[in-house]
Design a protein around this motif. Structure first.
Motif, mmCIF file in Angstrom:
data_model
loop_
_atom_site.group_PDB
_atom_site.id
_atom_site.type_symbol
_atom_site.label_atom_id
_atom_site.label_comp_id
_atom_site.label_asym_id
_atom_site.label_seq_id
_atom_site.Cartn_x
_atom_site.Cartn_y
_atom_site.Cartn_z
ATOM 1 N N VAL A 357 50.761 106.623 80.233
ATOM 2 C CA VAL A 357 50.371 106.134 81.553
ATOM 3 C C VAL A 357 51.607 106.099 82.434
ATOM 4 C CG1 VAL A 357 49.336 104.241 82.848
ATOM 5 C CG2 VAL A 357 48.539 104.751 80.525
ATOM 6 N N GLU A 359 53.077 105.448 86.268
ATOM 7 C CA GLU A 359 52.823 104.851 87.576
ATOM 8 C C GLU A 359 53.941 105.271 88.523
ATOM 9 O OE1 GLU A 359 51.916 100.630 87.432
ATOM 10 O OE2 GLU A 359 51.718 100.774 85.260
ATOM 11 N N ARG A 366 50.808 103.973 95.810
ATOM 12 C CA ARG A 366 50.917 103.871 94.359
ATOM 13 C C ARG A 366 49.780 104.632 93.674
ATOM 14 N NH1 ARG A 366 48.934 98.922 90.881
ATOM 15 N NH2 ARG A 366 49.710 99.474 88.815
ATOM 16 N N ILE A 368 48.313 105.932 89.610
ATOM 17 C CA ILE A 368 48.368 105.803 88.151
ATOM 18 C C ILE A 368 47.804 107.079 87.551
ATOM 19 C CG2 ILE A 368 47.548 104.519 86.141
ATOM 20 C CD1 ILE A 368 47.327 102.071 87.919
ATOM 21 N N SER A 393 51.451 97.259 83.161
ATOM 22 C CA SER A 393 50.140 97.629 82.623
ATOM 23 C C SER A 393 50.144 97.436 81.107
ATOM 24 C CB SER A 393 49.812 99.080 82.978
ATOM 25 O OG SER A 393 49.792 99.264 84.380
ATOM 26 N N PHE A 407 45.315 97.374 84.352
ATOM 27 C CA PHE A 407 46.226 97.631 85.459
ATOM 28 C C PHE A 407 46.180 96.462 86.444
ATOM 29 C CE2 PHE A 407 44.184 101.840 84.470
ATOM 30 C CZ PHE A 407 45.224 102.350 83.713
#
Length: 523
Positions: A357, A359, A366, A368, A393, A407
């Motif tokens: 994951v 970010e 932003r 993800i 997260s 999240f």
């Protein structure tokens, strides 16, 4: 005339004698058959009796276990609890361990005030810098586990994880101008006392120094040693395919590395049973111990991730993520994205297939992304506005061999000029890959979040979100709150956020479906 008829007429009594003998023989045969059948009948009856006795015994055992013998008392897990501490400060540290041995994970955190805690509390340090829990510690009463805390003021303390008893307490030997680099590293048993040892890295005058301490006594092993590099926090203990232990740390746009064997021999002047890896020694420059990474920015995070045949290395810089093959340190793939500001986490988007994951961006920009760890391909993407400093997260492995992802983001999309930390709420969202077009908004928090963790407190049935809130600065004491929320309860009261249109399931169907998820621990 036929010969038989002729014989019968000549000897008329002979035929009658034959019939009489046959009739006399029949009772004897019947008696013999009856005598031979009698033992078999008795054996059959014995088998029947044994069968019914066995069935009766089984039913009796089931009855006794089900209705007479009481079930062991099982701790009742509350769906939500909260503990508050007034006039206190707390630190960015959370850990879960089964401290009181009731098969339910307990929560460990740091705070500073005069109130008491739930299971045990011990004075640790004026200001904590590094904490590491779960270190094996041999004792006369048997094996135990310890938490070690390195204080900024020079304290070095180990406490028993199960009782809170102080195992050892020494002043550290760091120089006054030393900045302690995270994390505290557990290394193999170098002094042969039966306990893993500890490695602390500090930065002094743009140079990284190493200190090795006995995990059993807390005494320093050897003297201070210099690594000859100017690295930063985020070091990592890595074991190569050949079984050699290396300390890796970010050094600007490079990756710096030293073998634990070399560090030990430098600070003690003695040989170590550990080994070096010849292929790594060839790759790392012998003079400055660096590996150049193709990145325009400084390396901020290092991660050891599962790969083919062993562990690989994931390097994260502000503009890219690079996966290095774990032995030759050659790039497997590179993913470019602006403003990668957080350390990635791992989870499973597809069954038994790891994803990372990533970010990137802040505010309304932003995003993800879930990337396939083996190829770097994008599996899923979400635009979720968030403020700087929002909590990390998390992911939890589910019984279907996927993961539930958690999240943090803004409660609702607002204008960029309105995005101030004090004016908005942090919202916790949950995502599961079986419903790629749906998010669940689990909770809204307006307090300052210091630490967050999603944890499996009991195998299969008790997944929880643990939240630590408190003052933003350790210099301004205030309300510190530790809270646990059961994931299943949060799901049932959540708000469903549809990312795409055309879903056939109602919001309640979605909540019911995700509330039935079962969770499992990592293998």
């Amino acid at each position: 005339m036929d010969s038989k008829d002729l014989e019968a007429e000549i000897h008329p009594l002979k035929k009658e004698d034959v019939k009489l003998q046959e009739n006399l023989g029949d009772p004897l045969k019947k008696e013999e058959n009856l005598n031979s059948a009698s033992p078999q009948s008795r054996l059959s009856r014995c088998r029947t009796v044994a069968l019914f006795l066995s069935l009766f015994g089984c039913l009796l055992v089931v009855f006794v276990i089900s209705f007479i013998i009481p079930c062991p008392d099982r701790p009742v897990s509350e769906g939500m609890w909260r503990v508050n501490y007034n006039t206190a400060v707390t630190y960015d540290f959370l850990a879960t361990k089964d401290i009181n041995r009731d098969r339910v994970q307990d929560v460990i955190f740091l705070y500073k005030n005069t109130n008491s805690s739930i299971l045990w509390e011990r004075p640790a340090a004026q200001d904590g810098a590094l904490v590491l829990c779960g270190i094996p510690h041999p004792r006369d009463s048997g094996a135990s586990s310890a938490c070690v805390l390195v204080g900024r003021s020079g304290s070095f303390i180990a406490v028993d994880l199960f009782t809170g008893e102080t195992l050892w307490n020494h002043p550290s030997s760091f120089r006054r101008n030393a900045s302690i680099l995270s994390p505290l590293i557990q290394v193999p048993d170098l002094d042969a006392d039966g306990a893993p040892d500890l490695l602390v890295l500090t930065q002094e005058d743009k140079e990284v120094n190493s200190y090795i301490y006995s995990g059993s006594t807390g005494h320093q092993i050897g003297h201070r040693g210099s690594l000859g590099v100017d690295g930063t926090s985020g070091s990592l203990l890595y074991v190569t395919r050949a079984g050699a232990h290396y300390i890796l740390l970010p050094c600007a746009s490079s990756l710096c590395g030293h073998s634990v064997k070399g560090v030990y021999e430098t600070v003690t002047g003695r040989d170590s049973p550990l080994r070096r890896d010849p292929s790594w020694e060839d790759v790392l420059n012998a003079t400055n111990h660096r590996l150049l990474v193709h990145s325009s920015g400084a390396v901020h995070y290092l991660m050891s991730v599962p790969g083919k045949g062993g562990e690989d290395l994931l390097l994260v810089s502000p503009d890219s993520c690079v996966l290095l093959e774990g032995q030759e340190l050659a790039p497997r793939w590179t993913f470019s994205a602006p403003q990668v500001l957080r350390k990635p986490i791992l989870g499973h988007y597809k069954p038994d297939t790891l994803a990372v994951v990533v970010e990137n961006g802040t505010g309304i920009d932003r995003q993800i992304r879930l990337l396939d760890l083996s190829t770097g391909a994008v599996l899923w993407i979400l635009a979720l506005p968030g403020l700087p400093g929002y909590p990390p997260s998390a992911s939890l492995l589910t019984a279907d061999h996927r993961s539930a992802f958690f999240f943090w983001g803004l409660h609702e999309l607002v204008g960029a000029n309105q995005m101030e930390p004090g004016d908005t709420q942090h919202s916790l969202y949950m995502f599961h890959p079986t419903l790629p077009g749906v998010l669940l908004e689990l909770a809204n928090v307006s307090a300052n979040i210091v630490a967050f963790q999603a944890a499996l407190l009991e195998p299969g049935r008790h997944a929880a979100c643990i939240l630590l809130t408190g003052p933003a600065s350790p210099d301004a004491p205030g309300l510190v709150s530790m809270a646990k929320h059961k994931v299943q309860d949060l799901i049932l009261s959540s708000r469903v956020v549809h990312l795409t249109e055309g879903g056939a399931d109602s919001d309640q169907d979605i909540r019911d479906r995700l509330s039935r998820l079962r969770y499992r621990s990592e293998a």
